[in-house]
Design an enzyme around this catalytic site. Structure first.
Site, PDB file in Angstrom:
ATOM      1  CD  GLU A 170      -4.722  -4.150   4.302  1.00  0.00           C
ATOM      2  OE1 GLU A 170      -3.752  -3.436   3.951  1.00  0.00           O
ATOM      3  OE2 GLU A 170      -4.664  -4.974   5.234  1.00  0.00           O
ATOM      4  CB  CYS A 189      -2.467  -0.716   2.213  1.00  0.00           C
ATOM      5  SG  CYS A 189      -1.981  -1.833   3.545  1.00  0.00           S
TER       6      CYS A 189
END
Length: 515
Positions: free
Chosen positions: A252, A286
C-alpha cells in the site's frame, strides 16, 4: 493518568526487540519535541537470526492447528482491548495524533484480528474444484502457509497498519518478521506483548528496528512474502528486491486522494465530513483527502462552510478527547508540509483557512489549511503532501470532477458526497481508485475488514483485508485424481478410440453451461 509513556516502560518494552547490537537512535515525542526514548537498531546478522527463530516457531504454530491459533488470537484481541488506554498513550506519544484518532487504530486493529481469527478456517479448508472431465477426475485445492512473512510498517498508523497484515498472517499459520518504524516501535511492542501474554509463542512474531536500506532489505531477503506500507518510491525498491528473489509482495503506497462534492449535498454536513476526511491524524494518513472538487451549483454554500468548519477545529496535544487535530509527527514532517504550503502561496494560491505554524501548542503543530487557486506548477497540485493541507477546486459538473479526480498517477482512495446515493454510486463507478467512499472520507472502506483494500496505478499492488488479505499468505496446491470410471488414453490407438467421445463431452458441457 494518561500521558507520555514513561521512560522505564519504554526501556522494558525494548527488551522484546529481536536485535539490539547497532547503535541506538533518539526517538522524540511530537507533542514536546523532547526525547521519548532511545531505540537500538538491529544488525543485518540479527535480522537473519530472528528470521531463523521465527521459522522454527512457525512449524510448531502450524502443527498446533486452526482451533489453537484461533483461540490464541481471540485471547490476544481481548487483552489488546483491555490494555487500550496504555496503547492509546503509546500511539499519541509516538505519532502526535489525537486520542480519538488513536482509538481508531485500536478499533481497526481489534476488528482485523477478530476477522482473521474467525475466517482462517474457511480459507484453509480444502476446496473441491471442477475437474477437467467430470466424474472421470476429482479435483481439490488445499492451502498451507507460506512460512515467514516480512512486514514493513510506517510510523503514522503503527497499530492498525501492523495488525491488518500481521493478524491474518498468523491466523493462517505463518511466522512474522516485522520491521517497525523508529517512531512507532513502542506501540508495536505493546501490541505484540498483549498477544504473547495471550499465548502467542514469543519467537513467532519478531520485531526489529533500523534503517530501511539495511534492516528493511534484510527483512525482504529473509521472508517468503513481503507486506510493505509506505511511499511509492520505497515501494518500488521493495518490489524490485522481492522480484529478484521470486517472492510475492503486497504494497500500500502513496495517494493524492480526491473528494467530489456534488451539488445536491447538505453543505454543512458535507463540510463537516470533508474536514474529518482531510485532517484526521493531521493529514498523515495514506487514505486521507488532499483534493476537493466541488460542483459549481453548491460551491457558494459548501466552500465557506468548509473553510469555517476547518477554522473551528480544535487543535491540541493533550491525552484526552478534547482535540480534533493533533500534531505533525516530526520536524521533517513539518518541513515537508510547510514547503508545499510556502510554494503554493508564492505561486498564487489563496489561503481560506489555517496556514500557520503553532509552536505555542507544540513544536510541530500546523493549522489545518485550505487552499484555493492551486495550479499545476505548484508542488501540492500533484505530489502527495501527507499533512494538513487540502486544495479546493470548483468545477462545472460531475464529469469535470471525475476527470480531474482521475488525472493523477495515484489511485488509492476517493470519496463522493451527494444527497442521492444512486447518483453518488454512479460517480463512484467512474473513479480510478482501489477504494471509494460515499458520504464518508475513508472510514467506510478502511473499516470494512471483509472487503479488500489497496491501490491502483502508483498506489500499490495486492490487497489487504477480506479473503484476499488471508489468501496472499498461503500457497495453494492442486490435488487431482483419476476416479477409474474411464481410463484416459495413453497410446495413439487409445486416443483414436476416444477422440469422438471426448469431443462429444466438450460440446455437451458447453450446451448445459457447465464450466
Amino acid at each position: 493518568m494518561p500521558g507520555l509513556l514513561p521512560r522505564t516502560l519504554a526501556d522494558e518494552l525494548i527488551t522484546d526487540l529481536a536485535g539490539r547490537a547497532a547503535s541506538p537512535v533518539s526517538v522524540i515525542a511530537p507533542f514536546t519535541g523532547e526525547e521519548l526514548y532511545t531505540l537500538p537498531h538491529a544488525t543485518v546478522e540479527e535480522v537473519a537470526d530472528a528470521a531463523l527463530r521465527a521459522r522454527e516457531a512457525q512449524r510448531a504454530w502450524w502443527a498446533a492447528g486452526d482451533a489453537h491459533r484461533r483461540a490464541v488470537l481471540l485471547r490476544g484481541h481481548d487483552l489488546f482491548l483491555e490494555r487500550r488506554e496504555l496503547l492509546l498513550d503509546a500511539v499519541q506519544s509516538e505519532t502526535g495524533k489525537t486520542r480519538g484518532q488513536a482509538f481508531e487504530e485500536v478499533f481497526n486493529s481489534a476488528a482485523a484480528t477478530r476477522y482473521a481469527a474467525l475466517s482462517a478456517r474457511r480459507v484453509l479448508r480444502p476446496e473441491a474444484r471442477r475437474a477437467g472431465i467430470p466424474l472421470v477426475m476429482r479435483t481439490r485445492v488445499r492451502r498451507a502457509p507460506k512460512g515467514l512473512i516480512g512486514v514493513i510498517t510506517p510510523w503514522n498508523y503503527p497499530l492498525s497498519l501492523a495488525l491488518m497484515d500481521i493478524a491474518p498472517a498468523l491466523a493462517v499459520g505463518n511466522g512474522v518478521l516485522q520491521k517497525a518504524d523508529d517512531q512507532g516501535t513502542l506501540s508495536v511492542l505493546l501490541a505484540r506483548r498483549a498477544f504473547v501474554d495471550a499465548g502467542l509463542p514469543p519467537e513467532l512474531w519478531q520485531v526489529v528496528a533500523g534503517p530501511g536500506s539495511e534492516v528493511g532489505s534484510a527483512v525482504v531477503d529473509a521472508a517468503d512474502y513481503v507486506c510493505f506500507t509506505g511511499s511509492t518510491a520505497t515501494g518500488r525498491t521493495v518490489a524490485q528486491r522481492a522480484a529478484g528473489r521470486l517472492i510475492g509482495a503486497s504494497m500500500e503506497l502513496g495517494g493524492k486522494n480526491p473528494l467530489i462534492v456534488l451539488d445536491d449535498v447538505d453543505p454543512e454536513k458535507a463540510a463537516a465530513d470533508a474536514a474529518y476526511a482531510c485532517f484526521s491524524a493531521a493529514g498523515q494518513l495514506c487514505v486521507s483527502i488532499e483534493r476537493v472538487y466541488v460542483e459549481k451549483g453548491v460551491a457558494d454554500r459548501f466552500v465557506p462552510a468548509f473553510a469555517e468548519r476547518v477554522r473551528n477545529l480544535a487543535l491540541g496535544v493533550d491525552f484526552d478527547y478534547t482535540a480534533d487535530v493533533g500534531s505533525l509527527a516530526s520536524a521533517a514532517q513539518l518541513e515537508r508540509v510547510t514547503a508545499h504550503l510556502d510554494d503554493a502561496i508564492a505561486k498564487g494560491a489563496t489561503v481560506l483557512a489555517g496556514g500557520r505554524h503553532r509552536p505555542d501548542l507544540g513544536p510541530y503543530v500546523l493549522e489545518p489549511t485550505v487552499l484555493t487557486d492551486v495550479t499545476s506548477e505548484m508542488q501540492c497540485f500533484a505530489g502527495e503532501t501527507f499533512g494538513p493541507l487540502v486544495a479546493v477546486t470548483v468545477v462545472e459538473n460531475a464529469d469535470a470532477a471525475v476527470a480531474a479526480a482521475n488525472d493523477t498517477d495515484y489511485g488509492l482512495n476517493a470519496s463522493v458526497m451527494s444527497g442521492s446515493p444512486a447518483r453518488a454510486r454512479g460517480v463512484a463507478a467512474r473513479l480510478e481508485a482501489g477504494s471509494v467512499n460515499i458520504n464518508e472520507g475513508y472510514r467506510a472502506t478502511f473499516g470494512s475488514i471483509d472487503a479488500p483494500m489497496g491501490g491502483v496505478k502508483q498506489s500499490g499492488v495486492g490487497r489487504r483485508n477480506g479473503v484476499d488479505g488471508l489468501l496472499r499468505f498461503t500457497e495453494s496446491t492442486t490435488v487431482a485424481e483419476a476416479t477409474g470410471l474411464l481410463q484416459l488414453p495413453r497410446t495413439g490407438y487409445e486416443f483414436g478410440r476416444l477422440v469422438g467421445l471426448m469431443v462429444f463431452t466438450l460440446k455437451g458441457l458447453k450446451a448445459v453451461r457447465r464450466r
